[in-house]
Design a protein around this motif. Structure first.
Motif, mmCIF file in Angstrom:
data_model
loop_
_atom_site.group_PDB
_atom_site.id
_atom_site.type_symbol
_atom_site.label_atom_id
_atom_site.label_comp_id
_atom_site.label_asym_id
_atom_site.label_seq_id
_atom_site.Cartn_x
_atom_site.Cartn_y
_atom_site.Cartn_z
ATOM 1 N N SER A 8 54.004 -18.604 -10.974
ATOM 2 C CA SER A 8 53.005 -19.360 -10.571
ATOM 3 C C SER A 8 51.749 -18.471 -11.384
ATOM 4 O O SER A 8 52.225 -17.778 -12.162
ATOM 5 C CB SER A 8 52.646 -18.901 -8.854
ATOM 6 N N THR A 9 50.329 -19.181 -11.143
ATOM 7 C CA THR A 9 49.307 -18.571 -11.936
ATOM 8 C C THR A 9 48.394 -17.955 -10.612
ATOM 9 O O THR A 9 48.225 -18.595 -9.908
ATOM 10 C CB THR A 9 48.573 -19.605 -12.586
ATOM 11 N N ARG A 10 48.091 -16.811 -10.913
ATOM 12 C CA ARG A 10 47.163 -16.190 -9.994
ATOM 13 C C ARG A 10 45.609 -16.003 -10.762
ATOM 14 O O ARG A 10 45.497 -15.623 -11.940
ATOM 15 C CB ARG A 10 47.479 -14.679 -9.467
ATOM 16 N N LEU A 11 44.691 -16.289 -10.048
ATOM 17 C CA LEU A 11 43.078 -16.285 -10.623
ATOM 18 C C LEU A 11 42.352 -15.333 -9.648
ATOM 19 O O LEU A 11 42.536 -15.729 -8.514
ATOM 20 C CB LEU A 11 42.663 -17.645 -10.615
ATOM 21 N N ILE A 12 41.427 -14.839 -10.171
ATOM 22 C CA ILE A 12 40.224 -14.095 -9.462
ATOM 23 C C ILE A 12 38.945 -14.623 -9.936
ATOM 24 O O ILE A 12 38.900 -14.457 -11.260
ATOM 25 C CB ILE A 12 40.496 -12.601 -9.394
ATOM 26 N N ILE A 13 38.058 -14.794 -9.223
ATOM 27 C CA ILE A 13 36.717 -14.830 -9.613
ATOM 28 C C ILE A 13 35.641 -14.113 -8.579
ATOM 29 O O ILE A 13 36.258 -14.122 -7.531
ATOM 30 C CB ILE A 13 36.218 -16.305 -9.715
ATOM 31 N N GLY A 14 34.620 -13.311 -9.179
ATOM 32 C CA GLY A 14 34.030 -12.676 -8.187
ATOM 33 C C GLY A 14 32.622 -12.470 -8.544
ATOM 34 O O GLY A 14 32.207 -12.725 -9.780
ATOM 35 N N ASP A 15 31.691 -11.617 -7.928
ATOM 36 C CA ASP A 15 30.500 -11.323 -7.946
ATOM 37 C C ASP A 15 30.166 -9.849 -7.494
ATOM 38 O O ASP A 15 30.216 -9.544 -6.361
ATOM 39 C CB ASP A 15 29.558 -12.322 -7.388
ATOM 40 N N ILE B 87 48.606 -20.384 -7.552
ATOM 41 C CA ILE B 87 48.757 -21.700 -7.806
ATOM 42 C C ILE B 87 50.318 -21.631 -8.315
ATOM 43 O O ILE B 87 50.653 -21.519 -9.448
ATOM 44 C CB ILE B 87 48.001 -22.534 -8.708
ATOM 45 N N PRO B 88 51.079 -22.174 -7.350
ATOM 46 C CA PRO B 88 52.617 -22.220 -7.674
ATOM 47 C C PRO B 88 52.743 -23.399 -8.757
ATOM 48 O O PRO B 88 52.100 -24.403 -8.858
ATOM 49 C CB PRO B 88 53.361 -22.688 -6.547
ATOM 50 N N ASP B 89 53.804 -23.073 -9.800
ATOM 51 C CA ASP B 89 54.095 -24.086 -10.750
ATOM 52 C C ASP B 89 55.007 -25.171 -10.221
ATOM 53 O O ASP B 89 54.634 -26.333 -10.634
ATOM 54 C CB ASP B 89 54.994 -23.497 -11.762
ATOM 55 N N ASP B 90 55.708 -25.334 -9.444
ATOM 56 C CA ASP B 90 56.591 -26.228 -8.895
ATOM 57 C C ASP B 90 56.140 -26.971 -7.382
ATOM 58 O O ASP B 90 57.076 -27.600 -6.880
ATOM 59 C CB ASP B 90 58.201 -25.884 -8.676
ATOM 60 N N GLU B 91 55.140 -26.431 -7.000
ATOM 61 C CA GLU B 91 54.362 -27.138 -5.660
ATOM 62 C C GLU B 91 53.074 -27.675 -5.747
ATOM 63 O O GLU B 91 52.227 -26.796 -6.355
ATOM 64 C CB GLU B 91 54.658 -26.240 -4.618
ATOM 65 N N PRO B 92 52.727 -28.767 -5.511
ATOM 66 C CA PRO B 92 51.411 -29.568 -5.579
ATOM 67 C C PRO B 92 50.323 -28.925 -4.469
ATOM 68 O O PRO B 92 49.747 -29.520 -3.834
ATOM 69 C CB PRO B 92 51.543 -30.985 -5.314
ATOM 70 N N VAL B 93 50.376 -27.567 -4.544
ATOM 71 C CA VAL B 93 49.483 -26.649 -3.663
ATOM 72 C C VAL B 93 48.810 -25.642 -4.313
ATOM 73 O O VAL B 93 49.308 -25.334 -5.386
ATOM 74 C CB VAL B 93 50.098 -26.323 -2.187
ATOM 75 N N ALA C 78 48.082 -22.306 -18.772
ATOM 76 C CA ALA C 78 49.238 -21.381 -17.952
ATOM 77 C C ALA C 78 50.122 -22.129 -17.125
ATOM 78 O O ALA C 78 49.568 -22.797 -16.196
ATOM 79 C CB ALA C 78 47.951 -20.499 -17.178
ATOM 80 N N GLY C 79 51.461 -22.229 -17.417
ATOM 81 C CA GLY C 79 52.166 -22.971 -16.865
ATOM 82 C C GLY C 79 51.768 -24.493 -16.904
ATOM 83 O O GLY C 79 51.399 -24.868 -17.956
#
Length: 370
Positions: free
Chosen positions: A171-178, A244-250, A140-141
């Motif tokens: 950017s890529t966006r993620l979610i994880i949950g319970d 998670i941005p594509d062009d920033e290391p953060v 992803a990216g």
């Protein structure tokens, strides 16, 4: 094997277990020869029941019935060879063998029906998981990803844990949950939250706005799915939401009552990304004046990020010791995401001594060095 090949009515033309049919056939032949050659007062014919009984352990009703019929015919042939075909003793033996063979055939039919039902249940469960929790893409990216999901419920592949991914233009966006709960309430909340995330995450809205939208969706959804079923404080979803941005290391992170992700690097080891003031779980934010603030952490090329649900860190060995996640995960911090999860899962099973008894979802994310 593809799931479609396991559906009822689609059977492979040859099963490895069918080679075992030589054993009951040999037993029939051996018993017949020994019985005919034995003294008049020695009768081994009743042992022929071993053939259909053994066949029922690995074959279906047709083959079991065929071996039962062959055993009956063999017993009749023994009676003819020994000249006792009309005796009361042989008639009782034949009748008993016929009755036992019929019972074994019925048993095989019931077993096959049950196996067919279980196959359909597994097929529906796997199809449900593909809809609710499809595997994450491998790329992803600039990110490489891998995911693992294991349900604690026997015979199912869907439980109370969830994850999803969405791409924006940058950017890529993620979610994880319970999801806290069980049964249909859990599946309904999982479908509702993952659907809301996929519908809203691709927009360019800020991460706090996305989480606020998910909070509203969860509050509405849980009240709809669980109306009249206990206190609202018992219904919520712990979650991590990342951008998670594509062009920033953060990476930007909002924690809603969920265990912190683990940032791994061969030089720095394993570092939990702790948030000083995490937000309450989704579904409980309306009980107080909740503010969602994204926290930024470094996420450089070559770093590996592990997202997980609490089933991983709450797994215990036979001494009651919890799984030491940071210590173990640091051993494989230099691995690619898929290989990392393989090693981690194998080590978890070895630590417990069996498969985990709780739902577990794992996501490994690595920023490509290129």
């Amino acid at each position: 094997m593809d799931t479609r090949e396991r559906m009822v009515g689609e059977r492979a033309p040859w099963r490895p277990g069918n080679g075992l049919v030589a054993i009951p056939l040999a037993a029939i032949a051996l018993i017949a020869v020994v019985d005919i050659l034995s003294p008049p007062d020695v009768h081994l014919g009743p042992l022929l029941v071993v053939a259909p009984a053994f066949t029922a352990a690995f074959a279906g009703p047709r083959l079991t019935g065929l071996l039962g019929l062959l055993s009956v015919l063999t017993l009749v042939s023994i009676g003819l060879a020994r000249g006792v075909i009309g005796t009361e003793n042989l008639i009782v033996q034949i009748s008993s063998l016929v009755a036992l063979s019929l019972l074994l055939v019925v048993f095989c039919q019931v077993r096959e029906r049950h196996e067919g039902e279980m196959t359909r249940v597994r097929f529906v469960s796997e199809a449900t998981q593909r809809v609710l929790l499809p595997p994450l893409p491998e790329e992803a990216g600039p990110l490489r990803l891998a995911s693992v999901y294991r349900s604690a419920e026997a015979g199912t592949t869907v439980g109370g844990d969830l994850y999803a991914l969405a791409r924006t233009s940058s950017s890529t966006r993620l979610i994880i949950g319970d999801v806290r709960g069980k049964g249909l309430v859990t599946l309904g909340a999982t479908a509702m939250l993952t659907g809301a995330f996929r519908a809203a995450a691709h927009r360019q809205s800020a991460l706090p706005e996305l989480v606020a939208y998910l909070e509203g969706s969860v509050c509405w959804g849980l009240s709809e799915f669980t109306e009249g079923e206990g206190d609202i404080g018992e219904r919520f979803v712990t979650a991590l939401i990342l951008d998670i941005p594509d062009d920033e290391p953060v990476l930007h992170l909002i924690t809603c009552g969920h265990p912190p992700p683990l940032l791994l690097n061969p030089r720095r080891g394993a570092v939990p990304l702790q948030v000083d003031r995490p937000a309450p779980p989704l579904g409980l934010g309306s009980l107080s004046d909740t503010r969602y603030d994204a926290v930024t952490f470094p996420f450089q090329a070559g770093d590996l990020l592990l997202l997980y649900t609490d089933g991983l860190i709450e797994a215990r060995d036979h001494h009651g010791a919890f799984y030491p996640l940071p210590e173990r995960a640091a051993r494989w911090s230099g691995q690619a995401p898929a290989r990392f999860l393989e090693r981690l899962w194998a080590d978890l099973v070895d630590h417990i001594g069996s498969t985990p008894d709780d739902d577990i979802a794992l996501i490994a994310v690595q920023r490509d060095a290129a």
